[in-house]
Enzyme design. Structure first.
Site, PDB file in Angstrom:
ATOM      1  N   GLY A 478      44.890  68.408  93.747  1.00  0.00           N
ATOM      2  CA  GLY A 478      46.209  68.471  94.359  1.00  0.00           C
ATOM      3  C   GLY A 478      47.252  68.004  93.367  1.00  0.00           C
ATOM      4  O   GLY A 478      46.943  67.371  92.358  1.00  0.00           O
ATOM      5  N   VAL A 485      46.226  65.073  90.942  1.00  0.00           N
ATOM      6  CA  VAL A 485      44.914  64.462  91.145  1.00  0.00           C
ATOM      7  C   VAL A 485      43.863  65.493  90.767  1.00  0.00           C
ATOM      8  O   VAL A 485      43.927  66.644  91.199  1.00  0.00           O
ATOM      9  CB  VAL A 485      44.719  64.011  92.606  1.00  0.00           C
ATOM     10  CG1 VAL A 485      43.368  63.328  92.779  1.00  0.00           C
ATOM     11  CG2 VAL A 485      45.838  63.079  93.030  1.00  0.00           C
ATOM     12  N   TYR A 556      36.167  59.570  95.480  1.00  0.00           N
ATOM     13  CA  TYR A 556      36.354  60.989  95.771  1.00  0.00           C
ATOM     14  C   TYR A 556      35.898  61.280  97.205  1.00  0.00           C
ATOM     15  O   TYR A 556      34.827  60.850  97.629  1.00  0.00           O
ATOM     16  CB  TYR A 556      35.558  61.833  94.779  1.00  0.00           C
ATOM     17  CG  TYR A 556      35.491  63.297  95.128  1.00  0.00           C
ATOM     18  CD1 TYR A 556      34.289  63.892  95.504  1.00  0.00           C
ATOM     19  CD2 TYR A 556      36.624  64.094  95.089  1.00  0.00           C
ATOM     20  CE1 TYR A 556      34.224  65.234  95.825  1.00  0.00           C
ATOM     21  CE2 TYR A 556      36.573  65.436  95.399  1.00  0.00           C
ATOM     22  CZ  TYR A 556      35.375  66.005  95.766  1.00  0.00           C
ATOM     23  OH  TYR A 556      35.310  67.333  96.080  1.00  0.00           O
ATOM     24  N   ASP A 616      53.057  54.969 106.276  1.00  0.00           N
ATOM     25  CA  ASP A 616      52.918  56.434 106.389  1.00  0.00           C
ATOM     26  C   ASP A 616      51.518  56.780 106.885  1.00  0.00           C
ATOM     27  O   ASP A 616      50.832  57.603 106.298  1.00  0.00           O
ATOM     28  CB  ASP A 616      53.203  57.101 105.043  1.00  0.00           C
ATOM     29  CG  ASP A 616      53.390  58.614 105.189  1.00  0.00           C
ATOM     30  OD1 ASP A 616      53.538  59.089 106.331  1.00  0.00           O
ATOM     31  OD2 ASP A 616      53.376  59.315 104.164  1.00  0.00           O
TER      32      ASP A 616
END
Length: 813
Positions: A478, A485, A556, A616
């Site tokens: 992304g 990333v 990950y 968030d």
């Protein structure tokens, strides 16, 4: 003659005094047996189940020498047999352990008659000898196998509760048959199930202990010889239940051998519906005894579960720098509210191999000579280098008369934020590190006359620094405006497995990133260092800060974010694309959704304990691992996001208004209780399988509805208890909202009482879910244009605005 007569008299009298032991026919005497054989009637009878430990304690007084025997043969200590004076233990007893045991102290003996027998678990074991008796056949009568007891095979469907023992039988006979079991038409091997299974060929039976739902299936028994083959099929259905003690994987921990000075490792795999408590202990002796006056053994706790210890860490015990004193028994104990299970293993320690150089040591004067020579050579090399540098510097000063070059070096000092508020839960008191970039001017006359150069010096942290040479970057995962990333392979980043490669995610900046972007990435890295590790957050694994671009290495998550994960598992009935070729991922049960909610609550409870305010919290910021573990991400980010689908553009930046509490939305006040509000919206996302909150509502209308006390309706696949939990999270007064600790306790209770059989109700109204096709008819109703935080979710032939319920119970559309 007198001596001969006396000898004859003694022999005759001894024969008369000897008792006679015979069978039914008195004319056939039995051979004489040891005296111990005739004291069986006085022995204590001990029935034991196969696989259970056999514990015998000698009632005789503890003397200088206690001898244990079985059937007249002396018992020796081995990996199954433990003898401590008057105490005898045999682990995982089998039928071969049946017999007459005796403990002897001086001339006194006490006997135990041990009988290891199979327990009847399925109700059909009245006769375990079916098909197992010996028989003889003529060669002319040899034939194919046949069933000997079909009455016990009529029950083809076996439905049992989890954690019970299942016994499937197919008694047959005929000479030299072979018996094989299949599961779902494939060979059934020991490694195919946790704990393995037992096959008793003499009883034609398959035994599975502590069955679990994965043991469901079709089991086929095949009996064959060279003349033919027969088979019989059973259907096994396992009903899951949560009321059972932890299940430990068979064979673990395993016996281990180590040398003095080396390391040893024990592994214990625990399976439990309820949260288990795991600890490693070692039984010890005090005053020459392993047991206290209360009969309980002495033990020492080696490792126990804690706040900062993950489930993977507690299941492994490491013994460093092994010595002979470390040899002995190590036990893994796992318990929950139902009961306790334990497995043990032995550590055997051998002496370290002898170094042949130690037999012929180098004389000390030779060592002194070698060291002195080496130091002299190094000193000479240093002197030569210094002289050469001085000569080169003198030449440059003569040849170069231009102006000196000034070199700008930018350093990044790290500071901790100072507390300025008495409210420990407010955003003004968080432990976010402050990153400032300062410029240092250096004069350099050695550099070439080029333009000014900017460099960045990141502080070196040896605890987290990871070598770039061991990091192999892969495909991108992304990217944003200034960062990205990528997937990578990190060799040896797991210190417990230094030779293995681990798949990780690496955060880095793009070429067009600014100093502020660099400061934000450094701040996020420092925040993750301070917070520490937890199972339900994305953990920092390392960083590459020296000699190149800044790389931040984190865990990950193979299955992406939670919103995508839930939408990919929607049933076809919930989709509007009507794509018959699309095959959804595995269907989720109600318990799966509760488990997702519970894991996220645990992660937020840990972040709150570390005084971290997320700001968030949403499904898009929760990642899912390969093993379906929920991990909260982006808790260390600076909140300057750029996502037009979810954020309202204001003069202060972009804010996630759909998930924001009123005090954060209107007053810019962030607390742990504002995170609780966002958690309630996240619960709504989970139970709508990735639905969009407040679908089709313009931003200005949302502000008005929230101030008036309107809240979203209950999702179709949500119980009233869970919906009331959401409503508590959406309370207008922050102090009246539950804490994450309270949410974890309530969700743990709900999860324990929930079964896997509760699938989602597909007949529920679809208006709770956002469609999979792009917005169309409702796009005009959003007055915010491209800056709207909502993606309108139109429903076919339905109004665009869903119903909202007021706090006083009035329903408004």
């Amino acid at each position: 003659m007198l001596l001969l007569a006396l000898l004859a008299f003694l022999l005759v009298s001894r024969t008369i005094a000897r008792p006679s032991y015979s069978m039914v026919d008195d004319t056939t005497p039995e051979p004489e047996e040891p005296p111990a054989k005739y004291q069986i009637s006085k022995a204590d009878v001990f029935p034991v189940l196969p696989g259970e430990p056999l514990d015998l304690r000698c009632p005789l007084a503890d003397g200088p020498l206690v001898t244990w025997t079985k059937d007249g043969a002396k018992l020796e200590v081995n990996n199954r047999t433990l003898i401590v004076r008057t105490y005898l233990q045999i682990k995982e007893s089998t039928t071969r352990d049946s017999g007459l045991y005796a403990c002897s102290v001086l001339k006194n003996s006490h006997f135990f008659h041990v009988n290891v027998t199979e327990a009847s678990s399925s109700g059909d074991d009245e006769d375990d000898n079916d098909g197992s008796e010996d028989f003889t056949n003529d060669n002319n009568n040899i034939r194919a196998p046949y069933w000997t007891n079909t009455e016990k095979m009529e029950k083809k469907l076996h439905a049992v509760s989890a954690a019970n023992t299942v016994k499937l039988r197919c008694p047959a006979r005929e000479p030299h048959p072979s018996n094989e079991w299949l599961k779902n038409g494939k060979e059934f091997k020991q490694e195919h199930r946790i704990g393995g299974y037992k096959v008793r060929n003499q009883h034609w039976s398959l035994i599975m202990e502590s069955v679990v739902p994965s043991d469901k299936g079709i089991y086929t028994c095949i009996v064959e010889n060279e003349h033919g083959s027969i088979n019989h099929t059973y259907h096994l259905d396992v009903i899951e239940r949560s009321s059972h003690r932890p299940i430990l994987q068979a064979g673990l921990p395993a016996n281990t051998t180590a040398v003095v000075g080396g390391d040893a490792e024990f592994v214990c795999k625990v399976y439990s519906d309820a949260q288990p408590h795991i600890r490693w202990v070692r039984y010890i002796e005090k005053n020459g005894s392993r047991f206290g006056v209360d009969g309980l053994p002495y033990f020492k706790v080696l490792k126990a579960a804690g706040v900062n210890v993950t489930d993977e860490e507690i299941e492994v015990l490491y013994v460093r720098n092994v010595s002979f004193e470390d040899a002995g028994e190590y036990t893994c104990i796992a318990g929950n509210s139902i009961g306790i299970s334990q497995h043990s293993a032995w550590l055997t320690v051998h002496p370290a191999p002898v170094n042949p150089l130690e037999d012929n040591p180098v004389p000390y004067y030779m060592e002194i000579g070698i060291y002195s020579t080496g130091i002299f050579i190094i000193f000479c090399m240093v002197v030569v280098c210094v002289v050469c540098r001085m000569r080169q510097g003198a030449k440059k000063k003569k040849n170069f008369t231009g102006p000196p070059v000034h070199k700008l070096t930018k350093r990044i000092p790290l500071h901790r934020q100072v507390t300025v508020s008495a409210d420990s839960s407010s955003s003004m008191n968080s432990t976010t590190p402050l990153v400032r970039i300062t410029t240092r001017l250096l004069n350099s006359t050695d550099a070439m006359p080029l333009a000014n150069v900017s460099e960045y010096e990141l502080p070196h942290d040896p605890m987290w620094e990871f070598s770039r040479d061991k990091l192999t970057l892969g495909k991108p995962l992304g990217e944003g405006c200034f960062g990205q990333v990528v997937m990578a392979e990190a060799l040896g980043i797991d210190k417990e497995r230094p030779k293995e490669s681990v798949t990780v995610a690496v955060k880095m900046l793009k070429d067009n990133a600014t100093e502020k972007d660099l400061a934000d990435l450094v701040s996020e890295m420092e925040m993750m260092k301070m917070i520490g590790k937890h199972k339900n957050i994305i953990n920092l694994l390392g960083a590459c800060t020296q000699g190149g671009t800044l790389y931040v290495i984190v865990e990950y998550a193979a299955k992406g974010n939670l919103r995508q994960y839930l939408r990919a598992r929607r049933p076809l009935e919930m989709e509007y694309s009507f794509d018959v070729t699309r095959v959804p991922d595995e269907q989720m049960t109600f318990k799966d959704l509760v488990s997702c909610t519970y894991q996220i609550a645990r992660g937020m409870e840990y972040l709150a304990s570390q005084k971290c305010i997320h700001r968030d919290l949403a499904a898009r910021n929760v990642l899912v691992t390969e093993n379906n573990v929920m991990k909260i991400a982006d808790f260390g980010l600076a909140r300057d996001v750029n996502n037009i689908d979810y954020y309202k553009k204001t003069s202060n930046g972009r804010l996630p208004v759909k998930w924001m509490a009123p005090e954060a939305l209107f007053d810019r006040v962030y607390t742990h209780q504002s995170d609780v509000w966002s958690f309630g919206v996240l619960m709504w996302e989970i139970f709508t399988l990735g639905g969009s909150p407040y679908p089709g509502i313009p931003v200005e209308e949302l502000f008005k509805l929230l101030k008036e006390g309107h809240r979203m309706d209950k999702p179709a696949n949500c119980t009233n208890e869970l919906y009331m939990m959401m409503r508590d999270c959406w309370h207008a007064i922050p102090s009246h909202r539950p804490t994450f600790k309270q949410l974890v306790e309530d969700l743990d209770r709900i999860l324990t009482l929930t079964t896997n059989e509760e699938y989602l109700d597909l007949s529920a109204p679809l208006e709770q879910y956002s469609p999979s096709f792009p917005d169309s008819s409702c796009s005009a109703s959003s007055s915010s244009g491209d800056d709207s935080v909502f993606s309108p979710d139109p429903m076919p032939h339905d109004p665009c605005l869903p119903k909202f319920q007021h706090v006083n119970g009035v329903v408004k559309t």
